[in-house]
Structures are given as structure tokens and as C-alpha cells.
Scaffold this motif. Structure first.
Motif, PDB file in Angstrom:
ATOM      1  N   GLU A 226       0.858  -1.188   0.000  1.00 34.78           N
ATOM      2  CA  GLU A 226       0.000   0.000   0.000  1.00 34.78           C
ATOM      3  C   GLU A 226       0.888   1.229   0.000  1.00 34.78           C
ATOM      4  O   GLU A 226       1.620   1.478   0.954  1.00 34.78           O
ATOM      5  CB  GLU A 226      -0.912  -0.008   1.227  1.00 34.78           C
ATOM      6  CG  GLU A 226      -1.866  -1.199   1.241  1.00 34.78           C
ATOM      7  CD  GLU A 226      -2.557  -1.352   2.580  1.00 34.78           C
ATOM      8  OE1 GLU A 226      -2.142  -0.685   3.536  1.00 34.78           O
ATOM      9  OE2 GLU A 226      -3.506  -2.133   2.652  1.00 34.78           O
ATOM     10  N   ALA A 227       0.824   1.995  -1.074  1.00 36.68           N
ATOM     11  CA  ALA A 227       1.743   3.123  -1.214  1.00 36.68           C
ATOM     12  C   ALA A 227       1.037   4.318  -1.831  1.00 36.68           C
ATOM     13  O   ALA A 227       0.032   4.178  -2.533  1.00 36.68           O
ATOM     14  CB  ALA A 227       2.944   2.726  -2.064  1.00 36.68           C
ATOM     15  N   VAL A 228       1.578   5.484  -1.565  1.00 39.91           N
ATOM     16  CA  VAL A 228       1.111   6.729  -2.179  1.00 39.91           C
ATOM     17  C   VAL A 228       2.303   7.381  -2.857  1.00 39.91           C
ATOM     18  O   VAL A 228       3.372   7.519  -2.260  1.00 39.91           O
ATOM     19  CB  VAL A 228       0.514   7.687  -1.122  1.00 39.91           C
ATOM     20  CG1 VAL A 228       0.157   9.034  -1.752  1.00 39.91           C
ATOM     21  CG2 VAL A 228      -0.714   7.063  -0.467  1.00 39.91           C
ATOM     22  N   THR A 229       2.127   7.757  -4.119  1.00 38.03           N
ATOM     23  CA  THR A 229       3.177   8.460  -4.847  1.00 38.03           C
ATOM     24  C   THR A 229       3.002   9.958  -4.652  1.00 38.03           C
ATOM     25  O   THR A 229       1.906  10.490  -4.843  1.00 38.03           O
ATOM     26  CB  THR A 229       3.127   8.118  -6.341  1.00 38.03           C
ATOM     27  OG1 THR A 229       3.446   6.731  -6.528  1.00 38.03           O
ATOM     28  CG2 THR A 229       4.138   8.940  -7.119  1.00 38.03           C
ATOM     29  N   VAL A 230       4.080  10.617  -4.262  1.00 34.75           N
ATOM     30  CA  VAL A 230       4.050  12.059  -4.004  1.00 34.75           C
ATOM     31  C   VAL A 230       4.957  12.762  -5.002  1.00 34.75           C
ATOM     32  O   VAL A 230       6.137  12.414  -5.142  1.00 34.75           O
ATOM     33  CB  VAL A 230       4.504  12.377  -2.556  1.00 34.75           C
ATOM     34  CG1 VAL A 230       4.429  13.881  -2.305  1.00 34.75           C
ATOM     35  CG2 VAL A 230       3.644  11.622  -1.543  1.00 34.75           C
TER      36      VAL A 230
ATOM     37  N   ASN B 277      10.339  12.079   1.515  1.00 38.37           N
ATOM     38  CA  ASN B 277      11.090  10.896   1.952  1.00 38.37           C
ATOM     39  C   ASN B 277      11.604  11.059   3.381  1.00 38.37           C
ATOM     40  O   ASN B 277      11.598  10.103   4.170  1.00 38.37           O
ATOM     41  CB  ASN B 277      12.266  10.630   1.014  1.00 38.37           C
ATOM     42  CG  ASN B 277      11.860  10.044  -0.316  1.00 38.37           C
ATOM     43  OD1 ASN B 277      12.279  10.518  -1.377  1.00 38.37           O
ATOM     44  ND2 ASN B 277      11.030   9.010  -0.305  1.00 38.37           N
ATOM     45  N   LYS B 278      12.026  12.250   3.724  1.00 39.91           N
ATOM     46  CA  LYS B 278      12.526  12.505   5.081  1.00 39.91           C
ATOM     47  C   LYS B 278      11.426  12.257   6.108  1.00 39.91           C
ATOM     48  O   LYS B 278      11.643  11.590   7.124  1.00 39.91           O
ATOM     49  CB  LYS B 278      13.035  13.944   5.187  1.00 39.91           C
ATOM     50  CG  LYS B 278      13.565  14.308   6.566  1.00 39.91           C
ATOM     51  CD  LYS B 278      14.104  15.740   6.582  1.00 39.91           C
ATOM     52  CE  LYS B 278      14.641  16.118   7.958  1.00 39.91           C
ATOM     53  NZ  LYS B 278      15.177  17.512   7.967  1.00 39.91           N
ATOM     54  N   GLY B 279      10.233  12.787   5.851  1.00 38.39           N
ATOM     55  CA  GLY B 279       9.129  12.582   6.781  1.00 38.39           C
ATOM     56  C   GLY B 279       8.785  11.119   6.938  1.00 38.39           C
ATOM     57  O   GLY B 279       8.539  10.633   8.054  1.00 38.39           O
ATOM     58  N   ALA B 280       8.782  10.397   5.812  1.00 36.01           N
ATOM     59  CA  ALA B 280       8.470   8.966   5.850  1.00 36.01           C
ATOM     60  C   ALA B 280       9.551   8.183   6.567  1.00 36.01           C
ATOM     61  O   ALA B 280       9.274   7.300   7.388  1.00 36.01           O
ATOM     62  CB  ALA B 280       8.285   8.440   4.431  1.00 36.01           C
TER      63      ALA B 280
ATOM     64  N   THR C 123       8.539   8.597  -4.129  1.00 32.22           N
ATOM     65  CA  THR C 123       8.808   9.883  -4.765  1.00 32.22           C
ATOM     66  C   THR C 123       9.806   9.670  -5.897  1.00 32.22           C
ATOM     67  O   THR C 123      10.256   8.557  -6.150  1.00 32.22           O
ATOM     68  CB  THR C 123       9.410  10.914  -3.776  1.00 32.22           C
ATOM     69  OG1 THR C 123      10.807  10.633  -3.587  1.00 32.22           O
ATOM     70  CG2 THR C 123       8.699  10.897  -2.434  1.00 32.22           C
ATOM     71  N   GLY C 124      10.173  10.784  -6.533  1.00 33.57           N
ATOM     72  CA  GLY C 124      11.201  10.725  -7.571  1.00 33.57           C
ATOM     73  C   GLY C 124      12.601  10.564  -7.023  1.00 33.57           C
ATOM     74  O   GLY C 124      13.555  10.446  -7.793  1.00 33.57           O
ATOM     75  N   GLY C 125      12.742  10.573  -5.690  1.00 35.35           N
ATOM     76  CA  GLY C 125      14.018  10.238  -5.070  1.00 35.35           C
ATOM     77  C   GLY C 125      15.060  11.330  -5.051  1.00 35.35           C
ATOM     78  O   GLY C 125      16.154  11.127  -4.525  1.00 35.35           O
TER      79      GLY C 125
ATOM     80  N   SER D 160      10.279   4.266   2.580  1.00 38.31           N
ATOM     81  CA  SER D 160      10.550   5.525   1.897  1.00 38.31           C
ATOM     82  C   SER D 160      11.282   5.208   0.598  1.00 38.31           C
ATOM     83  O   SER D 160      12.472   4.908   0.596  1.00 38.31           O
ATOM     84  CB  SER D 160      11.398   6.427   2.801  1.00 38.31           C
ATOM     85  OG  SER D 160      11.697   7.649   2.170  1.00 38.31           O
ATOM     86  N   ILE D 161      10.567   5.268  -0.514  1.00 39.48           N
ATOM     87  CA  ILE D 161      11.062   4.779  -1.802  1.00 39.48           C
ATOM     88  C   ILE D 161      11.353   5.948  -2.738  1.00 39.48           C
ATOM     89  O   ILE D 161      10.547   6.879  -2.840  1.00 39.48           O
ATOM     90  CB  ILE D 161      10.033   3.823  -2.443  1.00 39.48           C
ATOM     91  CG1 ILE D 161       9.776   2.627  -1.516  1.00 39.48           C
ATOM     92  CG2 ILE D 161      10.488   3.352  -3.821  1.00 39.48           C
ATOM     93  CD1 ILE D 161       8.542   1.826  -1.868  1.00 39.48           C
ATOM     94  N   GLY D 162      12.493   5.902  -3.417  1.00 33.58           N
ATOM     95  CA  GLY D 162      12.851   6.939  -4.371  1.00 33.58           C
ATOM     96  C   GLY D 162      13.205   6.353  -5.719  1.00 33.58           C
ATOM     97  O   GLY D 162      14.052   5.469  -5.804  1.00 33.58           O
ATOM     98  N   LEU D 163      12.548   6.840  -6.766  1.00 34.40           N
ATOM     99  CA  LEU D 163      12.777   6.355  -8.130  1.00 34.40           C
ATOM    100  C   LEU D 163      13.395   7.485  -8.943  1.00 34.40           C
ATOM    101  O   LEU D 163      12.692   8.354  -9.467  1.00 34.40           O
ATOM    102  CB  LEU D 163      11.454   5.891  -8.756  1.00 34.40           C
ATOM    103  CG  LEU D 163      10.618   4.915  -7.911  1.00 34.40           C
ATOM    104  CD1 LEU D 163       9.325   4.551  -8.637  1.00 34.40           C
ATOM    105  CD2 LEU D 163      11.414   3.666  -7.569  1.00 34.40           C
ATOM    106  N   ASN D 164      14.716   7.475  -9.036  1.00 35.57           N
ATOM    107  CA  ASN D 164      15.448   8.571  -9.664  1.00 35.57           C
ATOM    108  C   ASN D 164      15.538   8.364 -11.174  1.00 35.57           C
ATOM    109  O   ASN D 164      15.254   7.292 -11.684  1.00 35.57           O
ATOM    110  CB  ASN D 164      16.843   8.666  -9.042  1.00 35.57           C
ATOM    111  CG  ASN D 164      17.356  10.093  -8.986  1.00 35.57           C
ATOM    112  OD1 ASN D 164      17.012  10.913  -9.814  1.00 35.57           O
ATOM    113  ND2 ASN D 164      18.187  10.374  -7.999  1.00 35.57           N
TER     114      ASN D 164
END
Length: 264
Positions: A85-89, A132-135, A121-123, A142-146
Motif C-alpha cells: 500500500e503506497a502513495v506516490t508524491v 522521503n525525510k518525513g516517511a 517519490t522521484g528520489g 521511503s522509496i525513491g525512483l530517480n
């Protein structure tokens, strides 16, 4: 044999006249003044069909490039398969740490984790880093897709999982495939691109209807006004299309919209 070892590929170990870049997952050092061509640019480059030599070369290169694209999809699917379960920001890479906008991102990330969601997020820096910091500080995923860019965008330090992508369309697939909702913080062209792609996918039924939440009425209000006064007034969109977007002012309201939608 020389005892002198090459400098490691670390961004904090500079060598004059060079810089470190990513080519997919690989980290390479290049001359600072050299022209940098991304994988997307190579893929989308136009080749004159009248030039038989270049067309043949391009056909061969594109055929092999399909395998690279396939491998990037596979790597993304494998890395994210356990995200439930995830939300993209989405948000601006230019949001300054310590600003109200940056702190808004931190609060969004924290509240999403406390509500039981992973955050994607976009990482990169700015609003992405803030979320990401808050998560991360809340103890969540806390996932980042650069993405590979002509100007380097490094992964921020607040990730439990980070990936580098060569191709925008592969990365965008991951943003959508593993999300139950989208939250958009104030941002620029990239954020608008991601917002309208998400909106188009929902509007056309390519993905299930799920919340698209814009945080900051002062920022997003003029865009919604233009959509009503121009697109809707000229029958370019339907009234129900605007119902796909929810505009709020606070991180608390944004997360409440996601929770109230019941998406899990």
C-alpha cells in the motif's frame, strides 16, 4: 605496477574538471565539459530515413535497446514487488530545505506513514527529499525512483529503497503501478507532467479511479480556475473530469482524503 589508486566514484571526492553521473544503475566519471546524452535522448533521436547507413545502424541499436528497456522493467518490478500500500508524491526538486513548502513535504511523508502507507517519490532533492525525510523519520517505507538527467539528480539520503532509471516511461510506470493515490505538492514542469499523466490515466479508465490530491490552494487554485474557465467552458473536458482532482491546504487534509477514499 603503480601504487597510485584511482579516486573512488564518490560525489564528495572531486577531481578537477570532472563530475560523477549515473548511466542507469552505473556510476561513471565524465569530463565536466563533455556533452551528456541521456538514454531517453538517444532513444527519441530522429534519424533521416534517407540516410541508409544511419537507418541500419539505428535499427540495430534500437533492437538491442529493447533488451535494456526490458531489463529496467524487470528490475523495477522485482524491487517493488513487496510494496503493498503506497502513495506516490510529486513535487518540485527546487523546494528549499527549511522553507514552508519543504516542511509541508516532510509532514505529508510522516502522516502517510502513520496512516499505514509506504511513500514513493522521484528520489531527488526538494519536495521529494522532504517527503522521503518525513516517511523515513516516521519509520516507514521511503522509496525513491530517480532518473538519468543531463544535470545530475542524486538520490536523497532518506530512502529505504532507491533506484535509478534510464527511461522516463519505465519510471512513470513504477509511479503508477505501485500507488493507491497521488499527492501533488507545488512543483514545476515535471510535477505538471506527472499530474496530468495520472489524471489522463484515471479519466480514460487505464487505471482504477483513485485520489489525486493537490496540496496548496493558493498554488493550484489558478490552474483549476483555468481548467474550469477555458477547458470546461469550451467543452474540452467534462464537468466530472474536474471531480477527479481534490485540492486541499494542509498535509492533514491530503492524507484524510486518501484514507477516506478507502483505497488499499
Amino acid at each position: 605496477m603503480s601504487d597510485v589508486r584511482p579516486e573512488p566514484l564518490e560525489d564528495d571526492v572531486p577531481i578537477e574538471g570532472t563530475q560523477v553521473r549515473y548511466a542507469g544503475a552505473a556510476k561513471v566519471r565524465v569530463d565536466e565539459d563533455s556533452e551528456y546524452v541521456t538514454s531517453d535522448e538517444n532513444l527519441l533521436e530522429w534519424v533521416d530515413p534517407r540516410d541508409s547507413t544511419k537507418i541500419l545502424e539505428r535499427t540495430v541499436r534500437d533492437s538491442w535497446r529493447v533488451l535494456r528497456i526490458q531489463s529496467e522493467f524487470v528490475a523495477g518490478f522485482d524491487a517493488l514487488e513487496n510494496v503493498s500500500e503506497a502513495v506516490t508524491v510529486f513535487g518540485s526538486a527546487r523546494s528549499v530545505p527549511g522553507s514552508a513548502e519543504y516542511e509541508m513535504g516532510v509532514e505529508v511523508g510522516r502522516r502517510l506513514v502513520e496512516a499505514g502507507y509506504a511513500v514513493i517519490t522521484g528520489g531527488g532533492p526538494g519536495a521529494m527529499e522532504a517527503t522521503n525525510k518525513g516517511a523515513f523519520l516516521a519509520g516507514g517505507e521511503s522509496i525513491g525512483l530517480n532518473i538519468e538527467l543531463p544535470f545530475e539528480q542524486h538520490l536523497n539520503p532518506y530512502l529505504t529503497l532507491g533506484m535509478h532509471f534510464r527511461y522516463f516511461f519505465v519510471r512513470k510506470t513504477m509511479f503508477v503501478k505501485y500507488a493507491q493515490a497521488f499527492v501533488c505538492l507545488p512543483g514545476g514542469v515535471g510535477t505538471l507532467d506527472e499530474l496530468f499523466e495520472a489524471l489522463t490515466l484515471v479519466q480514460t479508465g487505464k487505471v482504477k479511479r483513485f485520489p489525486i490530491v493537490l496540496v496548496g490552494r493558493a498554488f493550484w487554485g489558478p490552474l483549476l480556475d483555468w481548467m474550469r474557465q477555458v477547458l470546461l467552458a469550451d467543452a474540452k473536458i467534462s464537468p466530472q473530469d474536474l471531480d477527479l482532482i481534490t485540492v486541499v491546504d494542509t498535509p492533514e487534509e491530503a492524507v484524510d482524503v486518501v484514507i477516506a477514499s478507502g483505497v488499499r
